[in-house]
Design an enzyme around this catalytic site. Structure first.
Site, PDB file in Angstrom:
ATOM      1  CG  ASP A 238     -67.785 -87.598  51.124  1.00  0.00           C
ATOM      2  OD1 ASP A 238     -68.924 -87.930  50.772  1.00  0.00           O
ATOM      3  OD2 ASP A 238     -67.355 -86.429  51.019  1.00  0.00           O
ATOM      4  CB  THR A 260     -69.843 -78.963  52.982  1.00  0.00           C
ATOM      5  OG1 THR A 260     -68.516 -78.591  53.343  1.00  0.00           O
ATOM      6  CG2 THR A 260     -70.392 -77.966  51.977  1.00  0.00           C
ATOM      7  CG  ASN A 297     -78.056 -85.567  49.631  1.00  0.00           C
ATOM      8  OD1 ASN A 297     -78.491 -86.705  49.588  1.00  0.00           O
ATOM      9  ND2 ASN A 297     -76.815 -85.272  49.312  1.00  0.00           N
ATOM     10  N   GLY A 407     -67.290 -83.760  60.745  1.00  0.00           N
ATOM     11  CA  GLY A 407     -66.796 -82.486  61.249  1.00  0.00           C
ATOM     12  C   GLY A 407     -67.821 -81.682  62.006  1.00  0.00           C
TER      13      GLY A 407
END
Length: 487
Positions: A238, A260, A297, A407
């Site tokens: 993604d 997230t 990350n 998001g």
């Protein structure tokens, strides 16, 4: 032309139809479904068959609305997790969730067999216990009889593509998240796997993003009312689809794919694998059109999501808008945490974990909900600043602007904090970057889009970006010096 994207994230999945017309893409979310892990005894799993049921339901609803206009289907998901298939393609186990505890200590076991630096120089991937390499090693150490039965290894999007088409294959961007791919050879890191006594024969062939894998199986087409349309591997990770849809016009920018997780990095023509990236634990994941994503990350809005769940367990249901307003009203830059500290990976009580970190580091302990959420958001912005600084050191150049997609762009407070902490303008949007990237890579596969540059031009034409300019940067500079001491 119309294309159907399935975008599966750590909280939910969506079926989105994209219509490409006159250099713009418009999106129609035809179905949304929860994606909740399931705890059974001591383990945490993904409910793979339920998710495939939801994919078929989304396909059915898309066909009901658009019929034969749908030209292709593409699936993207999160990285690192996978399924094992046995004889006759039977699913041997429910796929484990990356937050399952069985990988505790496994990475260290791997280093006893293969030195850490050798693993990095072979794969270019950062070290996280959730990586597929350590999940697969956990099978060998803890469930060797089950691993011995395995005939195929499929990452999550590859599994769903197999259920749709009957074709076993892996897509490049998702394969690179495993820490089992060798970017120099362009194949699985088979020598590394042999050194860890892991089978490489179960690994499928790797294909580039935009590969047409096959058509819908007749029974799936019949069940959903669809015709036997092509199933295309977009950028199946993604984040790779989201980064493809970063609406950048100029070089030398930082992207943040915010959800997230926050994936913070740059696009490079080849992996950057050296002592600096090893020392800083950066990663080189596959991108679109021959690119790589040099990134870090960072635990992202997971901190806020888990706080919200904890508040709900206490009987107070608060939406994200309310929580953000509470944070806005709290005092600024009082207490900070390292978002990537192991205590935040999967705590039973996230607010308590944040409070404990602050207490143990001699800071004021946030008490109110607003103080806790503000601490989380400011800490995220400062972690982005740290990644930015380190990337500029590695690349030896200044990154002039930050693009935030996904998001997290809806959290205007976090976007402003990011501009303040980094002293860079932030361009936020699109929210649906992953879906746009997925859909437009399908369009590239069908020769409707000619290049990554054209794809990004379509994205720019299709969304409005919100600009955040830095404010009060001196206070953030002082906070950053304090924050670095916690890393």
């Amino acid at each position: 032309m119309r294309f159907l994207a399935f975008d599966l994230g750590a909280e939910s999945g969506r079926a989105i139809v994209g219509t490409l017309r006159d250099g713009r893409v418009t999106l129609d979310e035809v179905y949304r479904f929860p994606n909740e892990p399931v705890r059974v005894l001591d383990n945490l799993y993904w409910d793979a068959l339920r998710l495939f049921h939801e994919i078929k339901k989304g396909l059915l609803l898309a066909v009901a609305r658009y019929g034969r206009d749908i030209q292709s289907i593409g699936i993207d998901t999160w990285g690192v997790d996978f399924a094992l298939l046995g004889e006759k393609d039977i699913l041997l186990s429910n796929p484990y969730h990356y937050r399952d505890s069985r990988t505790q200590g496994v990475m260290e076991e791997a280093f006893k067999r293969v030195p850490q630096d050798k693993i990095f120089y072979r794969t270019g991937i950062q070290f996280m216990p959730i990586n597929s390499l350590y999940q697969l090693l956990a099978y060998r150490l803890q469930q060797p009889s089950l691993l011995a039965q395995a005939k195929a290894f499929l990452m999550m999007p590859d599994l769903f593509n197999f259920f749709l088409t009957g074709q076993k294959a892996s897509e490049f961007t998702i394969a690179t998240t495993t820490q089992m791919y060798d970017p120099r050879s362009g194949d699985w890191a088979r020598e590394l796997l042999t050194s860890l006594e892991l089978p490489s024969s179960i690994l499928p062939e790797i294909h580039p993003p935009g590969t047409i894998l096959g058509t819908l199986l007749p029974q799936v087409a019949k069940e959903t009312g669809a015709r036997e349309v092509p199933v295309i591997a977009p950028a199946s990770h993604d984040t790779a689809s989201a980064v493809a849809a970063v609406p950048a016009q100029m070089p030398d920018y930082l992207y943040i794919s915010s959800g997230t997780w926050s994936l913070v990095g740059v696009e490079v023509p080849e992996p950057v694998i050296n002592q600096d990236t090893l020392r800083l634990n950066f990663t080189n994941e596959g991108g679109v059109a021959g690119t790589f994503r040099l990134l870090k990350n960072v635990v992202g809005l997971w901190l806020v999501q888990e706080c919200r769940r904890a508040f709900e367990r206490q009987g107070e249901i608060l939406d994200y808008t309310t929580l953000t307003q509470m944070a806005r009203e709290a005092r600024p830059l009082v207490s900070l945490v390292d978002p990537d500290h192991p205590s935040f990976l999967n705590p039973e009580d996230m607010p308590a974990a944040i409070q404990k970190f602050c207490q143990e580091t001699g800071q004021p302990v946030p008490q109110s909900k607003g103080e806790i959420i503000r601490c989380a958001l400011e800490s995220l912005a400062l972690k982005y600043r740290w990644v930015l600084d380190k990337l500029e050191e590695i690349l030896r150049k200044r990154l002039h602007v930050i693009h935030i997609v996904g998001g997290g762009t809806k959290n205007e407070l976090l976007c402003q904090f990011t501009a303040d902490a980094t002293n860079r303008p932030v361009l936020a949007g699109p929210v649906e970057a992953t879906a746009m990237g997925n859909l437009l890579i399908q369009a590239m596969a069908l020769k409707q889009v000619n290049s990554l540059a054209e794809l990004r031009e379509i994205v720019r034409n299709s969304c409005e970006l919100k600009v955040y300019e830095p404010q009060d940067t001196s206070a953030w500079e002082e906070a950053y010096r304090k924050f670095v001491g916690f890393l």
